[in-house]
Motif scaffolding. Structure first.
Motif, mmCIF file in Angstrom:
data_model
loop_
_atom_site.group_PDB
_atom_site.id
_atom_site.type_symbol
_atom_site.label_atom_id
_atom_site.label_comp_id
_atom_site.label_asym_id
_atom_site.label_seq_id
_atom_site.Cartn_x
_atom_site.Cartn_y
_atom_site.Cartn_z
ATOM 1 N N SER A 153 54.034 26.354 18.882
ATOM 2 C CA SER A 153 54.755 27.432 18.195
ATOM 3 C C SER A 153 56.252 27.166 18.071
ATOM 4 C CB SER A 153 54.530 28.768 18.903
ATOM 5 O OG SER A 153 55.135 28.757 20.179
ATOM 6 N N LYS A 154 56.831 26.381 18.987
ATOM 7 C CA LYS A 154 58.282 26.137 18.971
ATOM 8 C C LYS A 154 58.672 24.857 18.235
ATOM 9 C CE LYS A 154 59.357 29.588 21.734
ATOM 10 N NZ LYS A 154 60.188 30.684 21.353
ATOM 11 N N VAL A 155 57.842 23.819 18.350
ATOM 12 C CA VAL A 155 58.215 22.515 17.805
ATOM 13 C C VAL A 155 57.633 22.266 16.413
ATOM 14 C CG1 VAL A 155 58.042 20.017 18.179
ATOM 15 C CG2 VAL A 155 58.531 21.536 20.101
ATOM 16 N N ALA A 177 61.224 20.522 25.792
ATOM 17 C CA ALA A 177 60.936 20.473 24.353
ATOM 18 C C ALA A 177 60.581 21.843 23.780
ATOM 19 C CB ALA A 177 59.812 19.476 24.073
ATOM 20 N N ARG A 178 60.343 22.816 24.645
ATOM 21 C CA ARG A 178 60.076 24.172 24.135
ATOM 22 C C ARG A 178 61.347 24.839 23.632
ATOM 23 N NH1 ARG A 178 56.867 26.005 29.396
ATOM 24 N NH2 ARG A 178 58.537 24.706 30.201
ATOM 25 N N ARG A 179 62.481 24.171 23.800
ATOM 26 C CA ARG A 179 63.763 24.666 23.292
ATOM 27 C C ARG A 179 64.289 23.665 22.257
ATOM 28 N NH1 ARG A 179 64.261 25.934 28.988
ATOM 29 N NH2 ARG A 179 65.580 24.123 29.326
ATOM 30 N N PRO A 180 63.705 23.664 21.057
ATOM 31 C CA PRO A 180 64.049 22.655 20.047
ATOM 32 C C PRO A 180 65.538 22.576 19.717
ATOM 33 C CG PRO A 180 62.139 23.909 19.335
ATOM 34 C CD PRO A 180 62.675 24.578 20.579
ATOM 35 N N HIS A 181 66.267 23.677 19.852
ATOM 36 C CA HIS A 181 67.698 23.655 19.554
ATOM 37 C C HIS A 181 68.467 22.782 20.546
ATOM 38 C CE1 HIS A 181 67.046 26.887 22.443
ATOM 39 N NE2 HIS A 181 68.299 26.716 22.828
ATOM 40 N N PRO A 241 44.991 17.628 21.266
ATOM 41 C CA PRO A 241 45.803 17.952 20.087
ATOM 42 C C PRO A 241 46.683 19.174 20.311
ATOM 43 C CG PRO A 241 43.577 18.753 19.779
ATOM 44 C CD PRO A 241 43.593 18.017 21.097
ATOM 45 N N LEU A 242 47.757 19.254 19.541
ATOM 46 C CA LEU A 242 48.552 20.485 19.528
ATOM 47 C C LEU A 242 47.788 21.528 18.731
ATOM 48 C CD1 LEU A 242 52.286 19.468 18.992
ATOM 49 C CD2 LEU A 242 51.298 20.664 20.933
ATOM 50 N N PRO A 243 47.601 22.732 19.275
ATOM 51 C CA PRO A 243 46.825 23.772 18.596
ATOM 52 C C PRO A 243 47.690 24.544 17.590
ATOM 53 C CG PRO A 243 47.464 24.547 20.758
ATOM 54 C CD PRO A 243 47.992 23.151 20.633
ATOM 55 N N VAL A 246 52.018 13.693 14.274
ATOM 56 C CA VAL A 246 52.042 14.052 15.692
ATOM 57 C C VAL A 246 50.923 13.255 16.348
ATOM 58 C CG1 VAL A 246 51.731 15.889 17.381
ATOM 59 C CG2 VAL A 246 52.904 16.376 15.217
ATOM 60 N N VAL A 247 51.284 12.433 17.311
ATOM 61 C CA VAL A 247 50.309 11.644 18.058
ATOM 62 C C VAL A 247 50.358 12.143 19.490
ATOM 63 C CG1 VAL A 247 49.650 9.335 18.829
ATOM 64 C CG2 VAL A 247 50.664 9.654 16.553
#
Length: 131
Positions: free
Chosen positions: A84-86, A51-55, A102-104, A96-97
């Motif tokens: 930072s990527k998503v 998932a760090r590669r959204p493309h 949590p996502l920072p 976002v759940v």
């Protein structure tokens, strides 16, 4: 109800399990289409990836209304990378759940932080909204 749901898993074994469950869901869904009343009949797709590669994701994040992540084993570096990527690609208002933490991201507002039941016991569940 959603038109579609997508899952991304980096670990091969967990991805294969998701595919098995996806097949069971499709069988259940056939019953729904045969007239059995159900609450959701969304298309489901799973991909083996990062998932760090959204493309490379099987969905367009700009159309995503809800992102769920099971972050129990995610370290700080991975959480920051996902943030930072998503998150920048999510549409404003998307939820976002996340299980465990949590996502920072300054692009997310925390709406709720609560204890939730999981298979291993009770743990944190965090709900955030994309600003």
């Amino acid at each position: 109800p959603w038109k579609a749901c997508a899952g991304v898993e980096v670990r091969r074994g967990l991805h294969e399990r998701a595919l098995e469950l996806g097949q069971a869901y499709q069988e259940w869904r056939k019953g729904a289409e045969s007239g059995i009343r159900v609450n959701a009949v969304a298309d489901v797709v799973f991909s083996h990836g990062d998932a760090r590669r959204p493309h490379e994701l099987p969905v367009d994040l700009r159309e995503t209304g809800l992102l769920f992540l099971h972050a129990t084993w995610f370290d700080d570096a991975l959480m920051h990378a996902l943030a930072s990527k998503v998150v920048p690609g999510l549409r404003p208002g998307a939820l976002v759940v996340s299980a465990s933490k949590p996502l920072p991201s300054p692009l997310l507002q925390t709406l709720e932080h609560r204890a939730a039941p999981f298979s291993w016991g009770t743990g944190p569940l965090v709900v955030q909204r994309r600003l």
